[in-house]
Write a protein that holds these residues in place. Structure first.
Motif, PDB file in Angstrom:
ATOM      1  N   CYS A 134      54.313  52.531  43.233  1.00  0.00           N
ATOM      2  CA  CYS A 134      52.898  52.356  43.631  1.00  0.00           C
ATOM      3  C   CYS A 134      52.335  51.059  43.077  1.00  0.00           C
ATOM      4  O   CYS A 134      51.566  50.359  43.749  1.00  0.00           O
ATOM      5  CB  CYS A 134      52.076  53.553  43.147  1.00  0.00           C
ATOM      6  N   ALA A 135      52.715  50.714  41.846  1.00  0.00           N
ATOM      7  CA  ALA A 135      52.229  49.479  41.238  1.00  0.00           C
ATOM      8  C   ALA A 135      52.710  48.262  42.015  1.00  0.00           C
ATOM      9  O   ALA A 135      51.959  47.301  42.225  1.00  0.00           O
ATOM     10  CB  ALA A 135      52.689  49.400  39.779  1.00  0.00           C
ATOM     11  N   ILE A 136      53.974  48.306  42.454  1.00  0.00           N
ATOM     12  CA  ILE A 136      54.509  47.198  43.246  1.00  0.00           C
ATOM     13  C   ILE A 136      53.736  47.055  44.558  1.00  0.00           C
ATOM     14  O   ILE A 136      53.382  45.944  44.978  1.00  0.00           O
ATOM     15  CB  ILE A 136      56.011  47.431  43.528  1.00  0.00           C
ATOM     16  N   CYS A 137      53.447  48.175  45.205  1.00  0.00           N
ATOM     17  CA  CYS A 137      52.660  48.149  46.451  1.00  0.00           C
ATOM     18  C   CYS A 137      51.269  47.574  46.219  1.00  0.00           C
ATOM     19  O   CYS A 137      50.754  46.784  47.010  1.00  0.00           O
ATOM     20  CB  CYS A 137      52.549  49.554  47.038  1.00  0.00           C
ATOM     21  N   ASN A 138      50.630  47.974  45.115  1.00  0.00           N
ATOM     22  CA  ASN A 138      49.277  47.510  44.814  1.00  0.00           C
ATOM     23  C   ASN A 138      49.238  46.013  44.527  1.00  0.00           C
ATOM     24  O   ASN A 138      48.333  45.298  44.961  1.00  0.00           O
ATOM     25  CB  ASN A 138      48.703  48.288  43.632  1.00  0.00           C
ATOM     26  N   VAL A 139      50.237  45.524  43.790  1.00  0.00           N
ATOM     27  CA  VAL A 139      50.310  44.083  43.515  1.00  0.00           C
ATOM     28  C   VAL A 139      50.539  43.302  44.813  1.00  0.00           C
ATOM     29  O   VAL A 139      49.933  42.265  45.055  1.00  0.00           O
ATOM     30  CB  VAL A 139      51.436  43.786  42.497  1.00  0.00           C
ATOM     31  N   GLY A 140      51.419  43.850  45.664  1.00  0.00           N
ATOM     32  CA  GLY A 140      51.655  43.209  46.954  1.00  0.00           C
ATOM     33  C   GLY A 140      50.395  43.157  47.797  1.00  0.00           C
ATOM     34  O   GLY A 140      50.114  42.153  48.465  1.00  0.00           O
ATOM     35  N   LEU A 141      49.613  44.250  47.764  1.00  0.00           N
ATOM     36  CA  LEU A 141      48.344  44.292  48.504  1.00  0.00           C
ATOM     37  C   LEU A 141      47.392  43.198  48.027  1.00  0.00           C
ATOM     38  O   LEU A 141      46.816  42.464  48.836  1.00  0.00           O
ATOM     39  CB  LEU A 141      47.693  45.666  48.331  1.00  0.00           C
ATOM     40  N   GLN A 142      47.238  43.073  46.730  1.00  0.00           N
ATOM     41  CA  GLN A 142      46.322  42.075  46.174  1.00  0.00           C
ATOM     42  C   GLN A 142      46.758  40.667  46.529  1.00  0.00           C
ATOM     43  O   GLN A 142      45.923  39.818  46.901  1.00  0.00           O
ATOM     44  CB  GLN A 142      46.238  42.244  44.658  1.00  0.00           C
ATOM     45  N   CYS A 143      48.045  40.381  46.442  1.00  0.00           N
ATOM     46  CA  CYS A 143      48.550  39.037  46.766  1.00  0.00           C
ATOM     47  C   CYS A 143      48.317  38.708  48.241  1.00  0.00           C
ATOM     48  O   CYS A 143      47.882  37.596  48.587  1.00  0.00           O
ATOM     49  CB  CYS A 143      50.041  38.938  46.437  1.00  0.00           C
ATOM     50  N   CYS A 144      48.597  39.670  49.105  1.00  0.00           N
ATOM     51  CA  CYS A 144      48.414  39.441  50.537  1.00  0.00           C
ATOM     52  C   CYS A 144      46.942  39.250  50.897  1.00  0.00           C
ATOM     53  O   CYS A 144      46.596  38.401  51.730  1.00  0.00           O
ATOM     54  CB  CYS A 144      49.000  40.613  51.334  1.00  0.00           C
ATOM     55  N   LEU A 145      46.063  40.039  50.276  1.00  0.00           N
ATOM     56  CA  LEU A 145      44.632  39.899  50.557  1.00  0.00           C
ATOM     57  C   LEU A 145      44.111  38.548  50.092  1.00  0.00           C
ATOM     58  O   LEU A 145      43.258  37.932  50.751  1.00  0.00           O
ATOM     59  CB  LEU A 145      43.846  41.026  49.880  1.00  0.00           C
ATOM     60  N   LEU A 146      44.602  38.065  48.968  1.00  0.00           N
ATOM     61  CA  LEU A 146      44.210  36.730  48.500  1.00  0.00           C
ATOM     62  C   LEU A 146      44.645  35.660  49.496  1.00  0.00           C
ATOM     63  O   LEU A 146      43.905  34.697  49.754  1.00  0.00           O
ATOM     64  CB  LEU A 146      44.821  36.456  47.122  1.00  0.00           C
ATOM     65  N   ALA A 147      45.836  35.821  50.062  1.00  0.00           N
ATOM     66  CA  ALA A 147      46.319  34.863  51.051  1.00  0.00           C
ATOM     67  C   ALA A 147      45.471  34.909  52.320  1.00  0.00           C
ATOM     68  O   ALA A 147      45.144  33.879  52.918  1.00  0.00           O
ATOM     69  CB  ALA A 147      47.787  35.151  51.380  1.00  0.00           C
ATOM     70  N   VAL A 148      45.083  36.117  52.733  1.00  0.00           N
ATOM     71  CA  VAL A 148      44.281  36.279  53.946  1.00  0.00           C
ATOM     72  C   VAL A 148      42.904  35.640  53.789  1.00  0.00           C
ATOM     73  O   VAL A 148      42.316  35.145  54.757  1.00  0.00           O
ATOM     74  CB  VAL A 148      44.150  37.782  54.291  1.00  0.00           C
ATOM     75  N   MET A 149      42.369  35.639  52.579  1.00  0.00           N
ATOM     76  CA  MET A 149      41.042  35.066  52.342  1.00  0.00           C
ATOM     77  C   MET A 149      40.997  33.570  52.633  1.00  0.00           C
ATOM     78  O   MET A 149      39.916  32.995  52.751  1.00  0.00           O
ATOM     79  CB  MET A 149      40.610  35.330  50.896  1.00  0.00           C
TER      80      MET A 149
END
Length: 324
Positions: A8-23
């Motif tokens: 779950c932690a790996i998924c959450n970190v991936g989510l944050q990184c991807c959202l930063l890129a989308v911004m």
């Protein structure tokens, strides 16, 4: 449990990184599309992890693990994120339910977004730059075209919010004679009702020709400062994005329809043709098809509309409802 937490932690970190890129996306619609794609992938990943560990936990404990309820919640998120229309309706509902800003700050917020500056700066600038002009002091030669005329500034006077009778919204691409006749028709009706000459905000007169950019930035606040909006609607009005932004600001401030008046700009001898063209434009209105001199301005204003209404389609529906 440790393995599930790590996954779950790996998924959450991936989510944050991807959202930063989308911004970093410049288009609001593209940003929103990619954001929901990432959220759906994140939710599916958690569902898969949950199903696997639910099965393993249930096999060990010999009863259904509570992780099932968590998976059900994620499944609802996936369904909601996969339905753009549902998301738009929810956003529209939240905007209508929780909008508590004053009209002035709503207008200043739009102005700040258009001009890339703070609401405080826009309010300060607009307060000292708001002017009006008496329609009786203007002639057809004064407003037949948009050629700069510094002498018109002498006919204006400083105005306070709420003292200007009307904001005149129009397109310079419409027929000048027909537009003048429509404006004079409205003026006659106003004088008959109020027994005085109207003072209006008219762009060619009230915009400082030596500092056009600053006054354009304050345009939404100037609109708020007027008691009503008069739309001189000709065959090109709905095609000009700046005209539509004035309509957008009017809607965004939640003004009632009693505060807007429409005057049809119909060319002499071509009234039927112009009426048919405007009826078609109303029925098929789409802000994305509007024209703007600057591509960058168009992209920025469409992004503002998209963010405020959840989708340009919602805004199109609001504008069509006004013209109906």
């Amino acid at each position: 449990f440790e393995c599930r937490a790590a996954a779950c932690a790996i998924c959450n970190v991936g989510l944050q990184c991807c959202l930063l890129a989308v911004m970093c996306r410049t288009s609001a619609s593209t940003m929103q599309r990619d954001m929901w794609l990432i959220v759906r992938l994140w939710a599916w990943s958690h569902i898969c992890i949950g199903v696997i560990f639910t099965y393993m936990g249930s096999a060990q404990c010999h009863h259904l693990c509570l992780l099932v309820s968590w998976n059900a919640g994620l499944l609802v998120l996936v369904i909601w994120g996969s339905c753009p229309q549902l998301r738009c309706r929810c956003q529209e509902f939240l905007i209508n339910s929780f909008e508590r800003r004053s009209e002035a700050r709503a207008a200043a917020g739009v102005a700040g977004l258009i001009g890339n500056c703070s609401v405080h700066d826009v309010m300060a600038q607009a307060g000292s730059r708001f002017r009006s002009v008496k329609l009786a002091s203007l002639s057809f030669a004064d407003i037949k075209d948009n050629a700069p005329d510094l002498a018109l500034a002498a006919k204006t006077e400083k105005a306070s919010p709420g003292t200007c009778d009307a904001f005149v919204s129009h397109s310079w691409h419409d027929d000048p004679c027909a537009k003048w006749n429509a404006l004079q028709e409205w003026r006659g009706e106003f004088v008959q009702e109020h027994a005085c000459e109207p003072g209006v905000w008219f762009d060619k007169c009230c915009i400082d020709q030596n500092n056009i950019e600053v006054d354009l930035r304050c345009l939404p606040v100037f609109l708020h400062g007027c008691r009503k909006m008069v739309v001189l609607c000709g065959v090109t009005y709905l095609k000009r994005l700046w005209c539509i932004m004035e309509i957008f600001t009017f809607i965004h401030m939640c003004r009632g329809l009693d505060c807007i008046e429409f005057k049809m700009v119909l060319r002499e001898g071509r009234e039927i043709e112009d009426s048919a063209a405007m009826a078609e434009a109303f029925a098929n209105f789409d802000a994305r098809e509007c024209e703007c001199f600057s591509v960058a301005d168009k992209d920025r204003m469409l992004s503002i509309i998209h963010n405020a209404f959840g989708d340009v389609v919602n805004f199109n529906r609001e504008v069509s409802a006004i013209f109906e």
